[in-house]
Design a protein around this motif. Structure first.
Motif, short mmCIF file in Angstrom:
data_model
loop_
_atom_site.label_atom_id
_atom_site.label_comp_id
_atom_site.label_asym_id
_atom_site.label_seq_id
_atom_site.Cartn_x
_atom_site.Cartn_y
_atom_site.Cartn_z
N MET A 281 -31.45 -32.91 -33.12
CA MET A 281 -32.47 -33.69 -32.85
C MET A 281 -33.01 -34.21 -33.90
N ILE A 282 -33.69 -33.10 -34.66
CA ILE A 282 -34.46 -33.38 -35.92
C ILE A 282 -33.76 -34.57 -36.68
N LYS A 283 -32.39 -34.43 -37.08
CA LYS A 283 -31.81 -35.40 -37.76
C LYS A 283 -31.75 -37.03 -36.90
N GLU A 284 -31.58 -36.91 -35.62
CA GLU A 284 -31.61 -38.09 -35.16
C GLU A 284 -33.08 -38.87 -35.11
N LEU A 285 -34.18 -37.78 -35.07
CA LEU A 285 -35.43 -38.46 -35.39
C LEU A 285 -35.73 -38.89 -36.85
N GLU A 286 -35.18 -38.12 -37.55
CA GLU A 286 -35.35 -38.68 -39.06
C GLU A 286 -34.50 -40.12 -39.17
N ASP A 287 -33.59 -40.22 -38.71
CA ASP A 287 -32.52 -41.49 -38.51
C ASP A 287 -33.52 -42.71 -37.86
N LYS A 288 -34.30 -42.23 -36.80
CA LYS A 288 -35.11 -43.26 -36.27
C LYS A 288 -36.14 -43.92 -36.96
N ASN A 289 -36.52 -42.83 -38.22
CA ASN A 289 -37.42 -43.65 -38.98
C ASN A 289 -37.33 -44.89 -39.66
N HIS B 141 -42.45 -14.61 -24.52
CA HIS B 141 -41.90 -15.07 -23.22
C HIS B 141 -42.66 -16.27 -22.51
N ASP B 142 -43.81 -16.46 -23.00
CA ASP B 142 -44.67 -17.46 -22.53
C ASP B 142 -44.61 -19.02 -22.95
N VAL B 143 -43.80 -19.13 -24.00
CA VAL B 143 -43.28 -20.37 -24.78
C VAL B 143 -42.40 -21.05 -23.54
N PRO B 144 -42.93 -22.16 -23.32
CA PRO B 144 -41.87 -23.08 -22.52
C PRO B 144 -40.37 -23.12 -22.91
N SER B 145 -39.74 -23.38 -21.93
CA SER B 145 -38.29 -23.32 -22.15
C SER B 145 -37.81 -24.49 -23.01
N LYS B 146 -36.90 -24.15 -24.05
CA LYS B 146 -36.60 -25.15 -24.88
C LYS B 146 -35.96 -26.12 -24.24
N THR B 147 -35.15 -26.18 -23.08
CA THR B 147 -34.85 -27.22 -22.40
C THR B 147 -35.82 -28.34 -21.85
N TRP B 148 -36.83 -27.82 -21.67
CA TRP B 148 -37.98 -28.85 -21.32
C TRP B 148 -38.45 -29.69 -22.31
N LEU B 149 -38.72 -29.27 -23.41
CA LEU B 149 -38.89 -29.67 -24.83
C LEU B 149 -37.90 -30.81 -25.24
N ASN B 150 -36.47 -30.12 -25.08
CA ASN B 150 -35.37 -31.10 -25.72
C ASN B 150 -35.31 -32.21 -24.86
N ALA B 151 -35.38 -32.13 -23.51
CA ALA B 151 -35.16 -33.26 -22.68
C ALA B 151 -36.28 -34.11 -23.06
N PHE B 152 -37.45 -33.77 -23.11
CA PHE B 152 -38.65 -34.53 -23.60
C PHE B 152 -38.24 -35.44 -24.80
N LEU B 153 -38.08 -34.76 -25.86
CA LEU B 153 -37.81 -35.18 -27.08
C LEU B 153 -36.62 -36.15 -27.19
N ARG B 154 -35.57 -35.96 -26.23
CA ARG B 154 -34.52 -36.77 -25.96
C ARG B 154 -35.13 -38.21 -25.55
N LEU B 155 -36.13 -38.27 -24.62
CA LEU B 155 -36.83 -39.34 -24.01
C LEU B 155 -37.64 -39.97 -25.35
N VAL B 156 -38.15 -39.03 -26.05
CA VAL B 156 -38.81 -39.67 -27.05
C VAL B 156 -37.81 -40.47 -28.05
N ILE B 157 -37.00 -39.75 -28.41
CA ILE B 157 -35.75 -40.63 -29.17
C ILE B 157 -35.24 -41.91 -28.68
N ASP B 158 -35.04 -41.79 -27.38
CA ASP B 158 -34.50 -42.93 -26.57
C ASP B 158 -35.72 -44.30 -26.82
N ALA B 159 -37.03 -43.69 -26.74
CA ALA B 159 -38.12 -44.57 -26.60
C ALA B 159 -38.22 -45.33 -27.96
#
Length: 124
Positions: A1-9, A105-123
């Motif tokens: 996802m980081i590469k996708e974000l870089e490409d969006k720049n 163990h208290d750090v949120p699931s990476k699934t939640w953040l990855n889903a959100f970052l996918r929405l960011v990339i799409d936006a």
């Protein structure tokens, strides 16, 4: 996802340099088992990205998601919104005589953040 974000720049109206660095630092701190840094970086990512959705705060994004987002994405946003109180605790609870209880163990699931970052990339 980081590469996708870089490409969006190159094509986005938004400069995502800071977001890319926050994501890199989150990955590094997660690998090093640094829960406080992870909490801080997740909070920073959530707060930093709201303008990409036409909002001023992450809370506004999570409370007013576009109808085309899936129910699952909306559920993840709600969970991330609820996490912000925990992130606040990790960052702002003062020193005390008893041990702090936040760990990896208290750090949120990476699934939640990855889903959100996918929405960011799409936006972008």
């Amino acid at each position: 996802m980081i590469k996708e974000l870089e490409d969006k720049n190159a094509s986005s109206q938004w400069d995502v340099t800071k977001l890319v660095q926050l994501a890199r630092e989150l990955n590094s701190n997660f690998a090093l088992d640094n829960p406080y840094a992870c909490h801080a970086l997740i909070r920073a990512i959530l707060d930093h990205t709201a303008p990409a959705f036409g909002q001023k705060t992450f809370e506004q994004v999570a409370s007013n998601p576009p109808q085309e987002w899936t129910k699952t994405d909306k559920d993840y946003l709600r969970l991330l919104k609820d996490f912000k109180a925990q992130g606040h605790d990790a960052l702002h609870r003062h020193i005390r005589k008893s041990a702090d209880l936040i760990d990896m163990h208290d750090v949120p699931s990476k699934t939640w953040l990855n889903a959100f970052l996918r929405l960011v990339i799409d936006a972008l």
